[in-house]
Design an enzyme around this catalytic site. Sequence first.
Site, PDB file in Angstrom:
ATOM      1  N   ARG A  93      39.656  37.343  44.256  1.00 21.26           N
ATOM      2  CA  ARG A  93      41.026  36.712  44.529  1.00 21.26           C
ATOM      3  C   ARG A  93      42.110  37.762  44.653  1.00 21.26           C
ATOM      4  O   ARG A  93      42.192  38.680  43.552  1.00 21.26           O
ATOM      5  CB  ARG A  93      41.417  35.737  43.651  1.00 21.26           C
ATOM      6  N   HIS A 107      39.561  36.666  54.409  1.00 27.77           N
ATOM      7  CA  HIS A 107      38.800  35.713  53.235  1.00 27.77           C
ATOM      8  C   HIS A 107      37.588  35.162  53.698  1.00 27.77           C
ATOM      9  O   HIS A 107      37.173  34.087  54.048  1.00 27.77           O
ATOM     10  CB  HIS A 107      39.745  34.769  52.830  1.00 27.77           C
TER      11      HIS A 107
HETATM   12  P1  NAP Z   1      30.471  33.536  38.112  1.00 25.06           P
HETATM   13  O1  NAP Z   1      29.157  33.173  38.388  1.00 25.06           O
HETATM   14  O2  NAP Z   1      31.055  32.289  37.311  1.00 25.06           O
HETATM   15  O3  NAP Z   1      30.652  34.594  37.460  1.00 25.06           O
HETATM   16  C1  NAP Z   1      31.719  35.356  37.105  1.00 25.06           C
HETATM   17  C2  NAP Z   1      31.651  36.473  36.223  1.00 25.06           C
HETATM   18  O4  NAP Z   1      32.918  37.345  36.142  1.00 25.06           O
HETATM   19  C3  NAP Z   1      30.666  36.431  34.987  1.00 25.06           C
HETATM   20  O5  NAP Z   1      29.869  37.516  34.897  1.00 25.06           O
HETATM   21  C4  NAP Z   1      31.682  36.401  33.859  1.00 25.06           C
HETATM   22  O6  NAP Z   1      31.270  36.907  32.704  1.00 25.06           O
HETATM   23  C5  NAP Z   1      32.924  37.341  34.567  1.00 25.06           C
HETATM   24  N1  NAP Z   1      34.022  37.299  33.885  1.00 25.06           N
HETATM   25  C6  NAP Z   1      34.941  36.141  33.956  1.00 25.06           C
HETATM   26  N2  NAP Z   1      36.212  36.294  33.226  1.00 25.06           N
HETATM   27  C7  NAP Z   1      36.025  37.761  32.644  1.00 25.06           C
HETATM   28  C8  NAP Z   1      36.841  38.349  32.033  1.00 25.06           C
HETATM   29  N3  NAP Z   1      37.922  37.941  31.805  1.00 25.06           N
HETATM   30  N4  NAP Z   1      36.354  39.754  31.624  1.00 25.06           N
HETATM   31  C9  NAP Z   1      35.334  40.138  32.176  1.00 25.06           C
HETATM   32  N5  NAP Z   1      34.426  39.447  32.903  1.00 25.06           N
HETATM   33  C10 NAP Z   1      34.903  38.299  33.203  1.00 25.06           C
HETATM   34  O7  NAP Z   1      31.310  33.338  39.616  1.00 25.06           O
HETATM   35  P2  NAP Z   1      30.745  33.582  41.146  1.00 25.06           P
HETATM   36  O8  NAP Z   1      29.965  32.705  41.521  1.00 25.06           O
HETATM   37  O9  NAP Z   1      29.810  34.963  40.767  1.00 25.06           O
HETATM   38  O10 NAP Z   1      31.816  33.942  41.826  1.00 25.06           O
HETATM   39  C11 NAP Z   1      32.963  34.964  41.552  1.00 25.06           C
HETATM   40  C12 NAP Z   1      34.179  34.649  42.213  1.00 25.06           C
HETATM   41  O11 NAP Z   1      34.033  35.252  43.819  1.00 25.06           O
HETATM   42  C13 NAP Z   1      34.663  33.331  42.465  1.00 25.06           C
HETATM   43  O12 NAP Z   1      35.329  32.657  41.382  1.00 25.06           O
HETATM   44  C14 NAP Z   1      35.582  33.465  43.561  1.00 25.06           C
HETATM   45  O13 NAP Z   1      37.100  33.494  43.192  1.00 25.06           O
HETATM   46  C15 NAP Z   1      35.022  34.707  44.246  1.00 25.06           C
HETATM   47  N6  NAP Z   1      34.542  34.440  45.825  1.00 25.06           N
HETATM   48  C16 NAP Z   1      35.244  34.925  46.802  1.00 25.06           C
HETATM   49  C17 NAP Z   1      34.570  34.513  48.154  1.00 25.06           C
HETATM   50  C18 NAP Z   1      35.242  35.394  49.331  1.00 25.06           C
HETATM   51  O14 NAP Z   1      34.843  34.759  50.286  1.00 25.06           O
HETATM   52  N7  NAP Z   1      35.813  36.043  49.258  1.00 25.06           N
HETATM   53  C19 NAP Z   1      33.519  33.650  48.089  1.00 25.06           C
HETATM   54  C20 NAP Z   1      32.986  33.129  47.137  1.00 25.06           C
HETATM   55  C21 NAP Z   1      33.501  33.489  45.846  1.00 25.06           C
HETATM   56  P3  NAP Z   1      30.192  35.998  31.779  1.00 25.06           P
HETATM   57  O15 NAP Z   1      28.838  36.322  32.676  1.00 25.06           O
HETATM   58  O16 NAP Z   1      30.226  36.706  30.657  1.00 25.06           O
HETATM   59  O17 NAP Z   1      30.635  34.955  31.677  1.00 25.06           O
HETATM   60  C1  GLV Z   2      35.487  31.294  48.321  1.00 25.53           C
HETATM   61  O1  GLV Z   2      36.462  32.060  48.265  1.00 25.53           O
HETATM   62  C2  GLV Z   2      35.048  30.603  47.152  1.00 25.53           C
HETATM   63  O2  GLV Z   2      35.562  30.686  46.274  1.00 25.53           O
HETATM   64  O3  GLV Z   2      33.957  30.186  47.459  1.00 25.53           O
END
Ligand code: NAP
Ligand code: GLV
Length: 306
Positions: free
Chosen positions: A221, A269
Amino acid sequence: MRISFCCTDTPAEPWLNDLGAALPGAEVSLWQPGAAAADYGVVWMPPQAFFDEQPQLRAAFNIGAGVDALLRLNVAPSTRLVRLDDAGMGAQMAEYVCHALIRHYRGFDRYDQQKSQAVWEQHEVLPRSAMPVGIMGLGVLGERVARAVAQFDFPVNGWSRSAKDIPCVRCFHGEQGLSDFLAASKVLVSVLPSTPQTRDLLNRGTLSRLQKGGYLINVARGVQVVEEDLLALIDEGHLAGAALDVFRTEPLPPMHPFWNHPRIRITPHIAALTLRSESIAQISAKIAALEAGRPVAGLVDRQRGY
Ligand code: NAP
Ligand code: GLV
């Protein structure tokens, strides 16, 4: 069972048709103010009125992985918030990051410039040991990215809130692990959720800890990056550049300095787009599980913020 669809920036008709086909017993409709109360919501950046009018919702399924927009709203405590759990985004995220990393590592921008000048010149390839990659966030998407990067034999560091043990990844965690994680990395990839703790996290202090000639890939983000600090560190030469998919303001304003910066690559994005059929298959399986009283993956922890 009633399902209410309320997704900003998403053409409703194909979703309504495909949700109806996947859930034959359900009545699926597009939400509008005053609509009949539903059992489940399928949402992306819905207005507050959607939840104000429907405190009875058993769950709201976010058709994305990031729930930052949802957590800014007031939602009844009894409504479970469920995010997409990969649903085809992991492979896209891994492709995007590997593409940006390899493009930078192999100097393909330079070969593009040479082509425009008809220059035939080969450049040395640095050893991969000189390009350690740090992945911030080792969740559903971050772990997939880390494994993909490791497949190319780059040294991989990872940072998360809780401790992890992932083959081929040197794992750091918590605030106490951040400084060592950054110092061990040259390319930094953010796949962190947007929370109060991660807002402005990529600033002069943290980005300066990266090894000299560092590179930022942000697919998480935009609010995580202090943009002036990033520009200054690139212009001062501490960072070699950045590949950015997300921005503090989206769409990126036409006059924004990132557009014409020679060392910044931009995409709108698209690192991991929501895939309709994978998402609907996941949502319908989760509705069936919830109806049967079984647990589902991807429940949002509102306290934690993701
Ligand atoms: P997720 O499964 O919830 O994983 C989040 C990770 O971040 C976990 O490993 C978590 O640690 C870690 N984390 C959270 N807060 C933290 C902190 N304060 N310090 C250190 N580590 C921290 O999420 P995901 O499905 O992988 O998605 C991640 C993000 O990608 C989404 O929230 C979204 O913003 C972004 N995204 C972007 C796109 C795009 O097209 N650009 C698409 C999809 C998603 P723990 O494992 O210890 O909980
Ligand atoms: C896209 O940015 C998502 O959070 O899936």
